[in-house]
Design a protein around this motif. Structure first.
Motif, PDB file in Angstrom:
ATOM      1  N   LYS A   1      65.868  19.883  49.926  1.00  0.00           N
ATOM      2  CA  LYS A   1      64.431  20.105  49.808  1.00  0.00           C
ATOM      3  C   LYS A   1      63.688  18.889  50.343  1.00  0.00           C
ATOM      4  CE  LYS A   1      60.893  21.385  46.452  1.00  0.00           C
ATOM      5  NZ  LYS A   1      60.607  21.706  45.063  1.00  0.00           N
ATOM      6  N   SER A   2      62.563  19.117  50.998  1.00  0.00           N
ATOM      7  CA  SER A   2      61.758  18.023  51.540  1.00  0.00           C
ATOM      8  C   SER A   2      61.566  16.922  50.509  1.00  0.00           C
ATOM      9  CB  SER A   2      60.371  18.536  51.953  1.00  0.00           C
ATOM     10  OG  SER A   2      60.466  19.537  52.919  1.00  0.00           O
ATOM     11  N   GLY A   3      61.927  15.691  50.853  1.00  0.00           N
ATOM     12  CA  GLY A   3      61.707  14.538  49.988  1.00  0.00           C
ATOM     13  C   GLY A   3      62.666  14.405  48.818  1.00  0.00           C
ATOM     14  N   SER A   4      63.729  15.200  48.758  1.00  0.00           N
ATOM     15  CA  SER A   4      64.676  15.138  47.641  1.00  0.00           C
ATOM     16  C   SER A   4      66.107  14.986  48.153  1.00  0.00           C
ATOM     17  CB  SER A   4      64.599  16.417  46.804  1.00  0.00           C
ATOM     18  OG  SER A   4      63.319  16.594  46.270  1.00  0.00           O
ATOM     19  N   GLU A   5      66.991  14.553  47.250  1.00  0.00           N
ATOM     20  CA  GLU A   5      68.404  14.455  47.596  1.00  0.00           C
ATOM     21  C   GLU A   5      69.033  15.844  47.610  1.00  0.00           C
ATOM     22  OE1 GLU A   5      70.777  11.645  45.473  1.00  0.00           O
ATOM     23  OE2 GLU A   5      69.136  10.207  45.319  1.00  0.00           O
ATOM     24  N   VAL A   6      70.107  15.999  48.350  1.00  0.00           N
ATOM     25  CA  VAL A   6      70.837  17.257  48.405  1.00  0.00           C
ATOM     26  C   VAL A   6      71.531  17.487  47.062  1.00  0.00           C
ATOM     27  CG1 VAL A   6      72.747  18.485  49.522  1.00  0.00           C
ATOM     28  CG2 VAL A   6      71.173  17.098  50.895  1.00  0.00           C
ATOM     29  N   THR A   7      71.428  18.708  46.541  1.00  0.00           N
ATOM     30  CA  THR A   7      72.091  19.075  45.290  1.00  0.00           C
ATOM     31  C   THR A   7      73.045  20.237  45.555  1.00  0.00           C
ATOM     32  OG1 THR A   7      70.272  20.550  44.670  1.00  0.00           O
ATOM     33  CG2 THR A   7      70.174  18.291  43.850  1.00  0.00           C
ATOM     34  N   THR A   8      73.968  20.469  44.616  1.00  0.00           N
ATOM     35  CA  THR A   8      74.933  21.550  44.757  1.00  0.00           C
ATOM     36  C   THR A   8      74.738  22.570  43.634  1.00  0.00           C
ATOM     37  OG1 THR A   8      76.588  20.348  43.477  1.00  0.00           O
ATOM     38  CG2 THR A   8      76.639  20.063  45.868  1.00  0.00           C
ATOM     39  N   TYR A   9      75.134  23.802  43.919  1.00  0.00           N
ATOM     40  CA  TYR A   9      74.974  24.878  42.947  1.00  0.00           C
ATOM     41  C   TYR A   9      76.015  25.962  43.204  1.00  0.00           C
ATOM     42  CZ  TYR A   9      72.538  27.082  46.856  1.00  0.00           C
ATOM     43  OH  TYR A   9      72.212  27.595  48.094  1.00  0.00           O
ATOM     44  N   TYR A  10      76.156  26.878  42.232  1.00  0.00           N
ATOM     45  CA  TYR A  10      77.015  28.040  42.417  1.00  0.00           C
ATOM     46  C   TYR A  10      76.169  29.299  42.297  1.00  0.00           C
ATOM     47  CZ  TYR A  10      77.064  28.475  37.301  1.00  0.00           C
ATOM     48  OH  TYR A  10      76.704  28.595  35.992  1.00  0.00           O
ATOM     49  N   VAL A  11      76.671  30.388  42.884  1.00  0.00           N
ATOM     50  CA  VAL A  11      75.946  31.656  42.910  1.00  0.00           C
ATOM     51  C   VAL A  11      76.875  32.777  42.447  1.00  0.00           C
ATOM     52  CG1 VAL A  11      74.862  33.370  44.427  1.00  0.00           C
ATOM     53  CG2 VAL A  11      74.466  30.940  44.823  1.00  0.00           C
ATOM     54  N   ILE A  12      76.326  33.668  41.621  1.00  0.00           N
ATOM     55  CA  ILE A  12      76.980  34.918  41.248  1.00  0.00           C
ATOM     56  C   ILE A  12      75.974  36.015  41.598  1.00  0.00           C
ATOM     57  CG2 ILE A  12      77.933  36.310  39.376  1.00  0.00           C
ATOM     58  CD1 ILE A  12      78.465  33.605  37.910  1.00  0.00           C
ATOM     59  N   GLU A  13      76.384  36.953  42.477  1.00  0.00           N
ATOM     60  CA  GLU A  13      75.410  37.920  42.971  1.00  0.00           C
ATOM     61  C   GLU A  13      76.007  39.323  43.124  1.00  0.00           C
ATOM     62  OE1 GLU A  13      72.263  38.425  46.682  1.00  0.00           O
ATOM     63  OE2 GLU A  13      73.459  36.619  46.527  1.00  0.00           O
TER      64      GLU A  13
ATOM     65  N   ASN B   1      53.731  23.605  50.817  1.00  0.00           N
ATOM     66  CA  ASN B   1      54.275  23.516  52.177  1.00  0.00           C
ATOM     67  C   ASN B   1      55.633  22.812  52.241  1.00  0.00           C
ATOM     68  OD1 ASN B   1      52.204  24.946  53.462  1.00  0.00           O
ATOM     69  ND2 ASN B   1      50.934  23.123  53.550  1.00  0.00           N
ATOM     70  N   ALA B   2      56.272  22.576  51.097  1.00  0.00           N
ATOM     71  CA  ALA B   2      57.596  21.952  51.091  1.00  0.00           C
ATOM     72  C   ALA B   2      58.603  22.921  51.707  1.00  0.00           C
ATOM     73  CB  ALA B   2      58.014  21.606  49.664  1.00  0.00           C
ATOM     74  N   ILE B   3      59.513  22.385  52.496  1.00  0.00           N
ATOM     75  CA  ILE B   3      60.551  23.188  53.130  1.00  0.00           C
ATOM     76  C   ILE B   3      61.867  22.962  52.391  1.00  0.00           C
ATOM     77  CG2 ILE B   3      61.897  23.540  55.238  1.00  0.00           C
ATOM     78  CD1 ILE B   3      59.365  22.752  56.789  1.00  0.00           C
ATOM     79  N   THR B   4      62.552  24.059  52.078  1.00  0.00           N
ATOM     80  CA  THR B   4      63.850  23.998  51.425  1.00  0.00           C
ATOM     81  C   THR B   4      64.869  24.715  52.300  1.00  0.00           C
ATOM     82  OG1 THR B   4      62.859  23.980  49.224  1.00  0.00           O
ATOM     83  CG2 THR B   4      65.177  24.623  49.368  1.00  0.00           C
ATOM     84  N   ASN B   5      65.936  24.011  52.635  1.00  0.00           N
ATOM     85  CA  ASN B   5      67.048  24.600  53.372  1.00  0.00           C
ATOM     86  C   ASN B   5      68.217  24.758  52.420  1.00  0.00           C
ATOM     87  OD1 ASN B   5      65.859  24.657  56.033  1.00  0.00           O
ATOM     88  ND2 ASN B   5      66.032  22.440  55.989  1.00  0.00           N
TER      89      ASN B   5
END
Length: 134
Positions: free
Chosen positions: A49-61, A16-20
């Motif tokens: 993510k619920s209960g975690s620090e904000v992280t950064t990422y890159y996307v190739i799509e 039930n964790a929520i990730t934005n």
């Protein structure tokens, strides 16, 4: 080229964790026919993510989009690679994506999709996404 701002939310069925996720992207589109195009999207993202620090990422799509005749609807098939910028963050995955899109306006799109993700956080999920192009 087109820019986009994306916001997505997902809930894990098991925990039930929520990730934005928030993304700023740029897409190059190459028309193949009047109803078919190939896209390449690059993006910078932030994951909360619920209960975690904000992280950064890159996307190739890379993806292929087919318009459904003269309607404002389209079908998109894509393959997404997402990797965290921080080496100590386990947020590296590949996702096969299938989505049905509806253009609300020339710049606003609502999509309902299904993702099959492999790697960190592997899961299968149904997505609802609103995207504003600029």
């Amino acid at each position: 080229f087109a820019g986009d701002v994306g916001v997505s939310a997902a809930q894990n069925d098991a925990t039930n964790a929520i990730t934005n996720r928030y993304e700023l992207g740029v897409t190059y589109t190459q028309p193949l026919t009047s109803n078919l195009s190939a896209d390449m999207r690059l993006a910078q993202g932030w994951k909360a993510k619920s209960g975690s620090e904000v992280t950064t990422y890159y996307v190739i799509e890379p993806s292929v989009t087919a318009k459904l005749g003269a309607t404002p609807m389209s079908v998109k098939v894509g393959y997404r690679t997402r990797n965290a910028w921080e080496s100590n963050v386990a947020d590296n995955s590949t996702t096969t994506r299938l989505a049905l899109g509806y253009n609300l306006t020339v710049k606003d799109k609502l999509s309902l999709g299904r993702d099959w993700q492999r790697g960190d956080g592997a899961n299968t999920q149904t997505t609802l996404q609103y995207t504003r192009a600029f």
